[in-house]
Design a protein around this motif. Structure first.
Motif, PDB file in Angstrom:
ATOM      1  N   GLY B 121       0.528  -0.083   2.854  1.00  0.00           N
ATOM      2  CA  GLY B 121       0.146  -0.384   1.468  1.00  0.00           C
ATOM      3  C   GLY B 121      -1.167  -1.130   1.413  1.00  0.00           C
ATOM      4  O   GLY B 121      -2.096  -0.754   0.683  1.00  0.00           O
ATOM      5  N   THR B 122      -1.270  -2.161   2.263  1.00  0.00           N
ATOM      6  CA  THR B 122      -2.490  -2.959   2.270  1.00  0.00           C
ATOM      7  C   THR B 122      -3.683  -2.119   2.702  1.00  0.00           C
ATOM      8  O   THR B 122      -4.765  -2.183   2.104  1.00  0.00           O
ATOM      9  CB  THR B 122      -2.339  -4.133   3.234  1.00  0.00           C
ATOM     10  OG1 THR B 122      -1.074  -4.726   2.984  1.00  0.00           O
ATOM     11  CG2 THR B 122      -3.435  -5.146   3.022  1.00  0.00           C
ATOM     12  N   GLU B 123      -3.426  -1.292   3.740  1.00  0.00           N
ATOM     13  CA  GLU B 123      -4.550  -0.479   4.213  1.00  0.00           C
ATOM     14  C   GLU B 123      -5.023   0.491   3.138  1.00  0.00           C
ATOM     15  O   GLU B 123      -6.218   0.718   2.952  1.00  0.00           O
ATOM     16  CB  GLU B 123      -4.145   0.286   5.482  1.00  0.00           C
ATOM     17  CG  GLU B 123      -4.322  -0.573   6.723  1.00  0.00           C
ATOM     18  CD  GLU B 123      -3.564  -0.053   7.930  1.00  0.00           C
ATOM     19  OE1 GLU B 123      -3.179   1.133   7.922  1.00  0.00           O
ATOM     20  OE2 GLU B 123      -3.350  -0.843   8.862  1.00  0.00           O
ATOM     21  N   ARG B 124      -4.057   1.046   2.387  1.00  0.00           N
ATOM     22  CA  ARG B 124      -4.455   1.988   1.316  1.00  0.00           C
ATOM     23  C   ARG B 124      -5.254   1.253   0.242  1.00  0.00           C
ATOM     24  O   ARG B 124      -6.248   1.761  -0.263  1.00  0.00           O
ATOM     25  CB  ARG B 124      -3.215   2.631   0.701  1.00  0.00           C
ATOM     26  CG  ARG B 124      -2.612   3.631   1.626  1.00  0.00           C
ATOM     27  CD  ARG B 124      -2.040   4.828   0.886  1.00  0.00           C
ATOM     28  NE  ARG B 124      -1.518   5.749   1.871  1.00  0.00           N
ATOM     29  CZ  ARG B 124      -0.219   5.970   2.049  1.00  0.00           C
ATOM     30  NH1 ARG B 124       0.653   5.373   1.277  1.00  0.00           N
ATOM     31  NH2 ARG B 124       0.172   6.805   2.965  1.00  0.00           N
ATOM     32  N   ALA B 125      -4.765   0.063  -0.094  1.00  0.00           N
ATOM     33  CA  ALA B 125      -5.470  -0.705  -1.121  1.00  0.00           C
ATOM     34  C   ALA B 125      -6.898  -1.006  -0.651  1.00  0.00           C
ATOM     35  O   ALA B 125      -7.864  -0.862  -1.411  1.00  0.00           O
ATOM     36  CB  ALA B 125      -4.728  -2.002  -1.421  1.00  0.00           C
TER      37      ALA B 125
END
Lengths: 241, 546
Positions: B121-125
């Motif tokens: 999730g963080t990487e996508r954000a």
């Protein structure tokens, strides 16, 4: 000016230096028809040979010659004599004219010139060689204008002109050689001194003041046109009437 | 949504070793915290049997802050720590209860999955925000290139923008036109260029293969418009170069230097540099094409003008020439008996036509000297009244019987001009009056000073000129309909010469309507400083010389 040719002695001896054959032929034919004796030369070398052999009374000189500059001839002649030299120059070449005049030439006409004008200039040069403008009493007379050289006074019809020393000196210098074209540098050297030879603006302003004073002293007008400017070259004083 | 302010370590770009240490420290910290929490929860005071999910929080934090790998590391370490500290027997990896084994394995699996998910999730954000930044940078660059008038204006702005977005410390753009290298933008123009010949070049291949950087040894390209100091310009960082090409033609290079020790540019910076290079290449190419088109147009118009000039000049020069030949021919002809009077008349005609020809040639020469920029005015203070009087006196014959007024105040400061050009411009204007207004029409010349400028007005009482023609009358070969019956028309360059001469002397000229009804030509020239007067000298000439 056309009628002037008849009023002075003809038979004078002219050296005409011009490389264009047609031009030289036409000028020589016309002057010969008016009673002058013409010697022709087409280049510097021939001109100098002719000068040495013939010692003419006036030299008519084209500046651009096939084997060198006309100024070479002027310098050569000036080393030996004060023979009047009239330059036949191209239009728009003011620096060349000034250089020739400063080298010792006496006057110029611009090509294409009218033959009547050329004859009048030659006549003026011949007249001038007759003697200095001042008479025995040390006075220079020019129509109604008179300069008493000894007392440093200029008068018009006997009325003293209020002149500053520089104005007086300028007027005297020009009047002593009437009809002769004096370059700016020559006048500046004579009146202001050698250091001022490039300060042309003094000259224009003083000539302007002189003209105004002359015009004021002579309301009918002929003195207003006494000093004639040759733009970019210098001034001359009209010959006495 | 983010649990912590985002310390985006991928973009902070710590050098590898400190970065590792920081990651380890963070992992240790969250693990320690989780262990304390578990110890409290499983203590007799609270009495929760299995508090292992507290470690999930540590894993989630590691995953969301540091990414997948640190999350998995955290999960495994949590598993080991929990096994050591909270599973019987304590302080060994041995687990006595088989049920606890199952719990532990389940814990490990869950921890890894949770860690991976939170990291994703963080990487996508982060990726999304990087993309947003990239698009905005690209948009800004496109906008700069689309709106700037030329590449010389646009390139520095593009370079500044790239510097803001990439992890670079200097950007410069070198265009290469016809083998000539020119730096069109540089974000640190004062610094010498890096002297290193090792350059990391972006290799781009057509198709889907991602671009990659390749270190290469390159001879220094000549960058002649900038001094370089090879010995003192040592730069520790890497020089990046992205080739700019358009239509397969090399256009130049986009170059950048990185701070010493920096890693290879990341994907975002690489993409940004590549796209910027493409856009710049297109813009430079477009600029070149536009310039070429303009030059072609200028050349075409100059040709048209030359043709017009040649037509006009050859016609006007031939006319008097034809008269001269005709007149001379009849004088030469042996079959024609010429009496003296008619011979003189014919010669007079030849003389007059030659005079006209002379004037035309003079105009052409003056104009060509003006156009060639070869007028070298010798500016000196001149007395305007004298110059005007001289011209008026000279031209009086062609002005005919008309009232002529010259009103120039005595106290007018001298004008700063060239004697020959001033005479020429005055003659042209006055001749123009003589040629275009019939004789009783008045001629009025006045002058005044205005600040450090002198204004000279030459006005006539002729029929005047329409406003439309007034604007165009200073163009060459502009001929107004002849107003004077039988007046000889010139080349139509007189006023063009007036303007050329005036401008060469630092002045200006305009045409207006005169209150006399005709045309008013107003010439403005710089005034000269007044001379020191000789007031200190005695005013009288009558001083006897000693």
């Amino acid at each position: 000016m056309t009628g002037a040719a008849a009023t002075f002695p003809t038979g004078a001896h002219l050296l005409l230096v011009e490389d264009d054959d047609a031009m030289r032929g036409a000028v020589a034919a016309n002057l010969a028809a008016h009673g002058y004796r013409i010697v022709e030369a087409a280049d510097v070398a021939e001109a100098i040979r002719r000068w040495d052999a013939e010692r003419p009374d006036v030299i008519l000189l084209d500046l651009g010659l096939p084997d060198g500059e006309g100024t070479t001839i002027i310098r050569r002649v000036r080393r030996e004599a004060t023979t009047p030299i009239l330059v036949l120059s191209a239009r728009g070449a003011e620096p060349d004219k000034v250089a020739a005049l400063d080298a010792g030439a006496d006057d110029y006409v611009t090509k294409p010139f009218g033959l009547a004008e050329l004859r009048a200039r030659v006549a003026a040069l011949l007249r001038r060689t007759a003697g200095p403008a001042a008479d025995r009493e040390g006075a220079i007379r020019h129509g109604r204008l008179q300069i008493d050289v000894a007392r440093r006074i200029a008068t018009v019809d006997g009325e003293t002109l209020e002149l500053t020393p520089r104005e007086y000196e300028l007027l005297r210098t020009m009047l002593s050689q009437p009809g002769r074209l004096l370059t700016k540098a020559r006048l500046l050297r004579a009146v202001w001194g050698t250091a001022y030879a490039d300060e042309g603006h003094y000259l224009h302003v003083y000539v302007s003041r002189l003209r105004r004073k002359l015009a004021a002293a002579d309301p009918d007008g002929s003195l207003r046109e006494l000093i004639v400017a040759e733009p970019g070259v210098g001034y001359r004083v009209a010959e006495p009437p | 949504m983010r649990p912590l302010p985002r310390p985006d370590l991928t973009s902070i770009r710590l050098p590898p070793r400190p970065r590792l240490v920081a990651m380890a420290a963070l992992i240790a910290a969250v693990l320690g915290l989780a262990t304390v929490v578990v110890a409290i929860l499983e203590s007799t005071a609270v009495g929760i049997q299995d508090a292992s999910p507290a470690y999930f929080v540590a894993v989630v934090v590691a995953g969301s802050v540091l990414g997948t790998i640190p999350a998995i590391v955290t999960a495994v370490v949590s598993f080991v720590v929990y096994d050591l500290l909270f599973t019987n027997p304590h302080l060994t990896l041995v687990v006595s209860d088989p049920k606890e084994w199952l719990d532990l394995v389940l814990f490990l699996v869950l921890a890894v999955v949770v860690g991976r998910l939170s990291a994703l999730g963080t990487e996508r954000a982060a990726e999304a925000s990087r993309r947003a930044a990239e698009s905005s940078a690209l948009f800004a660059i496109s906008r700069i290139l689309a709106t700037a008038p030329d590449i010389e204006t646009a390139a520095p702005q593009v370079a500044e923008r790239l510097l803001r977005d990439g992890s670079l410390d200097r950007i410069w753009i070198v265009s290469e036109r016809g083998g000539r290298h020119q730096v069109v933008a540089d974000t640190r123009p004062e610094a010498p260029f890096p002297a290193s010949t090792i350059v990391t070049v972006l290799v781009r291949t057509p198709g889907d293969t991602p671009a990659h950087w390749v270190r290469a040894h390159e001879p220094r390209p000549p960058e002649p418009n900038r001094p370089t100091e090879p010995s003192r310009a040592q730069h520790g960082g890497t020089i990046l170069r992205v080739r700019m090409e358009a239509d397969g033609v090399p256009i130049g290079s986009l170059k950048a230097s990185q701070p010493p020790g920096a890693a290879e540019p990341d994907r975002v910076t690489t993409r940004l540099l590549a796209l910027a290079a493409d856009q710049l290449a297109l813009a430079i190419r477009r600029d070149d094409l536009r310039r070429e088109a303009t030059e072609v147009e200028i050349a075409r118009r100059a040709d048209a003008l030359k043709t017009a000039l040649l037509d006009a000049v050859s016609h006007d020069l031939r006319t008097p020439l034809a008269s001269i030949r005709a007149a001379a021919g009849s004088l030469v002809d042996p079959d024609i008996a010429v009496d003296a009077a008619s011979a003189r008349a014919t010669a007079a005609a030849i003389d007059a036509e030659a005079d006209r020809l002379d004037r035309l040639v003079r105009e052409v020469l003056d104009l060509s000297r003006i156009e060639a920029g070869s007028l070298r005015p010798e500016l000196e203070p001149l007395v305007l009244a004298d110059a005007v009087a001289q011209v008026v006196d000279r031209l009086r014959p062609i002005l005919g019987p008309r009232p002529i007024t010259v009103a120039i105040p005595d106290e007018l400061p001298p004008v700063r001009a060239d004697a020959v050009l001033l005479d020429g411009l005055l003659s042209n204007v006055v001749e123009n009056v003589a040629r275009h207004t019939a004789a009783p029409a008045a001629l009025e010349i006045s002058a005044g000073a205005e600040g450090d400028r002198i204004r000279l007005a030459i006005e006539d009482g002729g029929p005047g000129v329409s406003p439309a023609d007034r604007d165009r009358m200073f163009e060459k070969f502009h001929r107004l309909p002849a107003a004077v019956e039988g007046s000889r028309r010139g080349l139509g360059v007189g006023l063009a010469i007036v303007r050329g001469m005036t401008e060469a002397m630092g002045g200006s000229v305009v045409a207006q309507e005169s209150r006399l009804g005709g045309l008013r030509i107003e010439v403005e020239l710089p005034a000269a400083a007044a001379l020191p007067s000789d007031a200190g000298e005695p005013a009288r000439s009558g001083i006897p010389t000693p």
